[in-house]
Design a protein around this motif. Sequence first.
Motif, PDB file in Angstrom:
ATOM      1  N   ALA A   1       0.833  -1.201   0.000  1.00  0.00           N
ATOM      2  CA  ALA A   1       0.000   0.000   0.000  1.00  0.00           C
ATOM      3  C   ALA A   1       0.870   1.254   0.000  1.00  0.00           C
ATOM      4  O   ALA A   1       0.605   2.210  -0.737  1.00  0.00           O
ATOM      5  CB  ALA A   1      -0.914  -0.017   1.221  1.00  0.00           C
ATOM      6  N   ALA A   2       1.930   1.227   0.805  1.00  0.00           N
ATOM      7  CA  ALA A   2       2.797   2.399   0.884  1.00  0.00           C
ATOM      8  C   ALA A   2       3.454   2.687  -0.460  1.00  0.00           C
ATOM      9  O   ALA A   2       3.544   3.840  -0.894  1.00  0.00           O
ATOM     10  CB  ALA A   2       3.876   2.162   1.945  1.00  0.00           C
ATOM     11  N   GLN A   3       3.885   1.606  -1.119  1.00  0.00           N
ATOM     12  CA  GLN A   3       4.543   1.797  -2.412  1.00  0.00           C
ATOM     13  C   GLN A   3       3.569   2.382  -3.423  1.00  0.00           C
ATOM     14  O   GLN A   3       3.912   3.282  -4.186  1.00  0.00           O
ATOM     15  CB  GLN A   3       5.091   0.455  -2.902  1.00  0.00           C
ATOM     16  N   ARG A   4       2.337   1.906  -3.402  1.00  0.00           N
ATOM     17  CA  ARG A   4       1.342   2.417  -4.349  1.00  0.00           C
ATOM     18  C   ARG A   4       1.072   3.885  -4.069  1.00  0.00           C
ATOM     19  O   ARG A   4       0.916   4.686  -4.994  1.00  0.00           O
ATOM     20  CB  ARG A   4       0.058   1.602  -4.254  1.00  0.00           C
ATOM     21  N   ARG A   5       1.034   4.228  -2.781  1.00  0.00           N
ATOM     22  CA  ARG A   5       0.793   5.624  -2.419  1.00  0.00           C
ATOM     23  C   ARG A   5       1.932   6.492  -2.945  1.00  0.00           C
ATOM     24  O   ARG A   5       1.714   7.531  -3.554  1.00  0.00           O
ATOM     25  CB  ARG A   5       0.686   5.736  -0.900  1.00  0.00           C
ATOM     26  N   THR A   6       3.163   6.039  -2.716  1.00  0.00           N
ATOM     27  CA  THR A   6       4.319   6.802  -3.175  1.00  0.00           C
ATOM     28  C   THR A   6       4.257   7.024  -4.680  1.00  0.00           C
ATOM     29  O   THR A   6       4.441   8.143  -5.163  1.00  0.00           O
ATOM     30  CB  THR A   6       5.614   6.034  -2.845  1.00  0.00           C
ATOM     31  N   THR A   7       4.014   5.946  -5.402  1.00  0.00           N
ATOM     32  CA  THR A   7       3.953   6.039  -6.854  1.00  0.00           C
ATOM     33  C   THR A   7       2.891   7.041  -7.275  1.00  0.00           C
ATOM     34  O   THR A   7       3.113   7.874  -8.155  1.00  0.00           O
ATOM     35  CB  THR A   7       3.624   4.656  -7.453  1.00  0.00           C
ATOM     36  N   ASN A   8       1.736   6.951  -6.610  1.00  0.00           N
ATOM     37  CA  ASN A   8       0.633   7.833  -6.968  1.00  0.00           C
ATOM     38  C   ASN A   8       1.003   9.294  -6.719  1.00  0.00           C
ATOM     39  O   ASN A   8       0.782  10.157  -7.577  1.00  0.00           O
ATOM     40  CB  ASN A   8      -0.602   7.454  -6.161  1.00  0.00           C
ATOM     41  N   ILE A   9       1.593   9.572  -5.554  1.00  0.00           N
ATOM     42  CA  ILE A   9       1.947  10.960  -5.230  1.00  0.00           C
ATOM     43  C   ILE A   9       2.945  11.501  -6.242  1.00  0.00           C
ATOM     44  O   ILE A   9       2.765  12.573  -6.814  1.00  0.00           O
ATOM     45  CB  ILE A   9       2.532  11.036  -3.803  1.00  0.00           C
ATOM     46  N   GLN A  10       3.973  10.718  -6.509  1.00  0.00           N
ATOM     47  CA  GLN A  10       4.999  11.171  -7.455  1.00  0.00           C
ATOM     48  C   GLN A  10       4.396  11.449  -8.816  1.00  0.00           C
ATOM     49  O   GLN A  10       4.652  12.482  -9.426  1.00  0.00           O
ATOM     50  CB  GLN A  10       6.085  10.112  -7.579  1.00  0.00           C
TER      51      GLN A  10
ATOM     52  N   VAL B   1      -5.231   6.399  -5.528  1.00  0.00           N
ATOM     53  CA  VAL B   1      -4.537   5.113  -5.470  1.00  0.00           C
ATOM     54  C   VAL B   1      -5.485   3.975  -5.835  1.00  0.00           C
ATOM     55  O   VAL B   1      -5.153   3.085  -6.623  1.00  0.00           O
ATOM     56  CB  VAL B   1      -3.958   4.885  -4.054  1.00  0.00           C
ATOM     57  N   THR B   2      -6.687   4.003  -5.261  1.00  0.00           N
ATOM     58  CA  THR B   2      -7.670   2.945  -5.538  1.00  0.00           C
ATOM     59  C   THR B   2      -8.022   2.917  -7.013  1.00  0.00           C
ATOM     60  O   THR B   2      -8.133   1.842  -7.615  1.00  0.00           O
ATOM     61  CB  THR B   2      -8.968   3.190  -4.740  1.00  0.00           C
ATOM     62  N   GLU B   3      -8.207   4.094  -7.584  1.00  0.00           N
ATOM     63  CA  GLU B   3      -8.564   4.134  -9.004  1.00  0.00           C
ATOM     64  C   GLU B   3      -7.438   3.581  -9.870  1.00  0.00           C
ATOM     65  O   GLU B   3      -7.685   2.843 -10.833  1.00  0.00           O
ATOM     66  CB  GLU B   3      -8.887   5.575  -9.418  1.00  0.00           C
ATOM     67  N   GLU B   4      -6.232   3.948  -9.500  1.00  0.00           N
ATOM     68  CA  GLU B   4      -5.087   3.409 -10.240  1.00  0.00           C
ATOM     69  C   GLU B   4      -5.086   1.889 -10.202  1.00  0.00           C
ATOM     70  O   GLU B   4      -4.922   1.224 -11.221  1.00  0.00           O
ATOM     71  CB  GLU B   4      -3.781   3.917  -9.621  1.00  0.00           C
ATOM     72  N   LYS B   5      -5.267   1.363  -8.993  1.00  0.00           N
ATOM     73  CA  LYS B   5      -5.209  -0.091  -8.829  1.00  0.00           C
ATOM     74  C   LYS B   5      -6.331  -0.751  -9.625  1.00  0.00           C
ATOM     75  O   LYS B   5      -6.135  -1.766 -10.294  1.00  0.00           O
ATOM     76  CB  LYS B   5      -5.325  -0.453  -7.351  1.00  0.00           C
ATOM     77  N   ARG B   6      -7.492  -0.143  -9.564  1.00  0.00           N
ATOM     78  CA  ARG B   6      -8.631  -0.675 -10.298  1.00  0.00           C
ATOM     79  C   ARG B   6      -8.337  -0.709 -11.795  1.00  0.00           C
ATOM     80  O   ARG B   6      -8.612  -1.700 -12.474  1.00  0.00           O
ATOM     81  CB  ARG B   6      -9.847   0.221 -10.014  1.00  0.00           C
ATOM     82  N   LEU B   7      -7.733   0.366 -12.263  1.00  0.00           N
ATOM     83  CA  LEU B   7      -7.402   0.454 -13.682  1.00  0.00           C
ATOM     84  C   LEU B   7      -6.426  -0.656 -14.083  1.00  0.00           C
ATOM     85  O   LEU B   7      -6.605  -1.329 -15.102  1.00  0.00           O
ATOM     86  CB  LEU B   7      -6.787   1.828 -13.968  1.00  0.00           C
ATOM     87  N   VAL B   8      -5.413  -0.838 -13.257  1.00  0.00           N
ATOM     88  CA  VAL B   8      -4.441  -1.896 -13.547  1.00  0.00           C
ATOM     89  C   VAL B   8      -5.132  -3.256 -13.534  1.00  0.00           C
ATOM     90  O   VAL B   8      -4.892  -4.094 -14.411  1.00  0.00           O
ATOM     91  CB  VAL B   8      -3.286  -1.857 -12.527  1.00  0.00           C
ATOM     92  N   ASP B   9      -6.023  -3.461 -12.549  1.00  0.00           N
ATOM     93  CA  ASP B   9      -6.743  -4.731 -12.479  1.00  0.00           C
ATOM     94  C   ASP B   9      -7.556  -4.970 -13.741  1.00  0.00           C
ATOM     95  O   ASP B   9      -7.584  -6.084 -14.278  1.00  0.00           O
ATOM     96  CB  ASP B   9      -7.675  -4.737 -11.265  1.00  0.00           C
ATOM     97  N   VAL B  10      -8.198  -3.908 -14.212  1.00  0.00           N
ATOM     98  CA  VAL B  10      -8.997  -4.031 -15.428  1.00  0.00           C
ATOM     99  C   VAL B  10      -8.124  -4.473 -16.588  1.00  0.00           C
ATOM    100  O   VAL B  10      -8.474  -5.385 -17.349  1.00  0.00           O
ATOM    101  CB  VAL B  10      -9.682  -2.686 -15.755  1.00  0.00           C
ATOM    102  N   PHE B  11      -6.953  -3.862 -16.691  1.00  0.00           N
ATOM    103  CA  PHE B  11      -6.106  -4.214 -17.826  1.00  0.00           C
ATOM    104  C   PHE B  11      -5.466  -5.589 -17.649  1.00  0.00           C
ATOM    105  O   PHE B  11      -5.141  -6.244 -18.637  1.00  0.00           O
ATOM    106  CB  PHE B  11      -5.070  -3.128 -18.088  1.00  0.00           C
TER     107      PHE B  11
END
Lengths: 321, 419
Positions: B26-35, B87-97
Motif C-alpha cells: 500500500a505504501a509503495q502504491r501511495r508513493t507512486t501515486n503521489i509522485q 490510489v484505488t482508481e489506479e489499482k482498479r485500472l491496472v486490475d482491469v487491464f
Amino acid sequence: MSKPAHRAGGAPKAAVDSDICPVCKSSRYLNPNMKFLVNPECYHKMCESCVDRIFSHGPAPCPIAGCKRTLRKMRFREQTFEDLKVEREVDIRRRVAKVFNKREEDFETLKDYNDYLETVEEVTWNLILKIDVEATERRLRQFEEAQKAELNPNVARRETQSDSSAPSDASRVVLKKGATQRKALSASSGNTPNPYSSQDGTEDTGFTFRGLKKRTAPEPQKPFDPYSGWSVEPQFYILQDDYNVEWLTQSKNDIQHLAGGYNIKDFYSQALCEAFSGFGVFIEDEIVARDRQVSGDETLATQMAATAGTGAKDVRMDDVF
Amino acid sequence: MRLTEDDLYRTSTQYKHWSFTPSQLAAQRRTTNIQASERVKAAVARQRAQRSLLDASASESERAGSGVENGGDTPVRVDKEVNCLTVTEEKRLVDVFCARALDLGKFLKFPTEVTATGIQFLRRFYLFNSPMTYEPQTISPCAMFVANKVENHGLPLERYVAVLPNMTTDKVLAPEYLLVQGLRFNFQVRHPFNGLKGGHLEMIEMARGNANLLPNAEKTKEQLQQEMLQLPRKPNGPAQSLSVAQLEKRIENAYGFASIVLKGPAQLTDAYFLYTPSQIWFTAHLLADEPLTLFYLSAKVPTSPIHSKIISTLRSCADLLSSHSSYTTDQISKEEKVAREKKEKEEVSALIKKAKHCRDPDKIDLVKLNLAQKRDAVAGGSLEESKAKRRKLEREGYQKESDDFWGPELKKANGAKVA
Ligand SMILES: [Zn+2]
Ligand SMILES: [Zn+2]
C-alpha cells in the motif's frame, strides 16, 4: 683429469696443444672450422669429426690412452670454461644442488640449516676430489629417491612391489648403468652386505638431516563438483520413481520426447520441488525482518522522495524517457 | 551444505525484489501515486504557461492570423485543476487491464504460463509506475510480448502484430526497454501451476497407498490411505467411505477447480506479491476441497509449530482469492451477473475517461519518444533536419576514414540472398 694441468707448461705450447686433436692429430691450421668437444664422463677433449667417427654407432671406450671409460655421443658438448677443472666442478655442483634442494624454511632452526649446508659442501668436495666416489654417489641417489617417495608415496609403494625380486637398493641403481659395469658390480656386491642399509629394517635414505621438516604430499585432486558442495535436500517430500496418472502417460511414451533426451523424472522432481518451494516462507515475517536488517535508509529515502514529489525522477530507477 | 526447497525459493528474484507485506504494498502504491500526480500537475502547468505565452505573442504580432497552432495534441485544454487518479482508481485500472490481458492471452491461445507472466509483468511495472504516466493500453501489449519471449513461446513479432487490431511493431517495441527496466530486468516469474501438478501427483499416489512417507511420519501408507478414503466431503461433514477410484476422481476434480482458481483470481489479485507460489496453489486446492487439502497438509507437516502458521497463511490467502469478482461469478444468478457486469463496464469506462484527462503530457507518444532516443531522430521536424543531415555527413566521414585505414567492407557474393 690431471692431464690438462700437466700440459699447461707454457703459453705457446698450450695454444698449439689446444689446436691439435689428440686423437686424429689434425690441426686447426688446416681446418679453421674445427670444433673441440668434451664428455663430462672423463673430460677428454677431441674434435667433432672424431666424435662422429667413433661414437656414431653407439657407446664406445674413450680413445685417449689410459682412459677406458665408456662414452656416449649424446653427452658430448662444447666446453663452457677454458679450464676443464672448473667445467667439471660446475657440473658436479649443479648435480648436487639438484638433489640437495632444501631451503632455510625447510629446517627447524638456522643451525640445522647450516649443518645441512656443511654436509652438502662436504659431499660436493668428496665428488670433486674423488674421495669415496662410489659410496657418495649411491647415498646421493638414495637420498633423491627418498625425497621423491616422500612427495609421492604411491610411486614408492609401486616400486617396492615391483622390486620385490631385487630387494637391495644398489641393484636398482645398477640397472641404469652399462651392461659390462652391471655385471661387474653385481659380482662384487653379490654377497657383501650394503654398509649403508640400516640394520633395523627401516629404509636407508642416504642422508639424514637433523631438523629437516617432513614434507607432506599435496592432497590428490578431487573430482570436480559443479555445485561446489551444495545439494538440495527436500524437507517436505520424498521423490518417487514413478507417478501413474492418466494425463502423463502420453508424454511418458512419446517417442519425440524420448528421442530428445527428455526424462520424465526431471518433470517429477521439478514439479515436486516447485510444489513445496517457498512453502515455509512467510513473507510477512521474513520480508519485515529482512528490511529491518537492511537498515532504515531506504525507507527514509522513499519517504523523502514522496514528500519532495516534484522530484520528477523515480528514486528506484531512472526513467528512460 | 544442504538447501531446502524454501532456501531455493529465497534465492529467486520474486522473493528478493517482488515480495511485500500488505502495508509495504500500500505504501509503495501511495508513493507512486503521489509522485506521478505531482509530475502530471507540473507538466500540465508548464504546458499551459507555454501556451498562454504563445497565445499572447500570436495575438500581438499577427492579429489577423487565426489558425495559430497551439499544441493541437495536448489532451488538457480546459484550464482547471487536473483531477488526478487516486490510489484505488489506479489499482482498479491496472486490475482491469490485467483482466483484459487474460482475455488477450486466451485470444492468442497463449499457454497459461505466458499469459500469467505477462500479467505479473504488468502488475510489477505498475507498482512503481503510475497508469497516469504510462497508459496501460500501450504497456500491456508490450508486456504480453515480452512474456511471450521470456517464457520461450516464440510467437514472432510480425504474427503477433498482425493478430491484434490497430497495432504496429513500433507500438509494441517502443515501451519495451521502459518496461524491462521497470521490471528491474527480473524476468523470471515463479508460478504455482507446476507446483499444483506436483501436489496432485503425490495425492494420487497417497490415495493408492504407495506414497513415499517423510522420515518423521506417524502413520503408515495404508493408514493414510484408509483415512483418506473416509474424508468428509465438506468440513465437519459426515465421514465417507469411498473406493479408491472414487477418491481419485475427487482429487482430479479438486485439481481442476484449483487450476481454474490459479488461472483466474490468483492472477488478478496481489497474491503473487503477498504469498509464495507454493502457498498459492495450496490455497487454491484448499478452496477446491478443504478436507482433502488439510489432510494432505497434516500428512506433510504433522502438528509442528509451523502447521498452524501455514494454515493461517493459507486462510488469509484464501480470503484474498475468493474475494475477487471472478471467483464467485458462477455462484450467482444470471440476472445478477449481467447487472453486475453492466455496472462494472460503466465504472470502467468512466475510469478510463478520467484517466485520459490526467495523462502525463510528456509521456503520451511513446513511439516518438523512443524514436527520439535513436540516431537520425527527426522529432522536431525541419529544425532538426539540418542536425540530422550533419550527423549523417559526420557518420559518412567516419566510415570513409575507417575504410581508408582498414580497407572497404567485403563485397557480398552476387546472388547471395539477404534474409
Ligand atoms: Zn680428431
Ligand atoms: Zn677419456
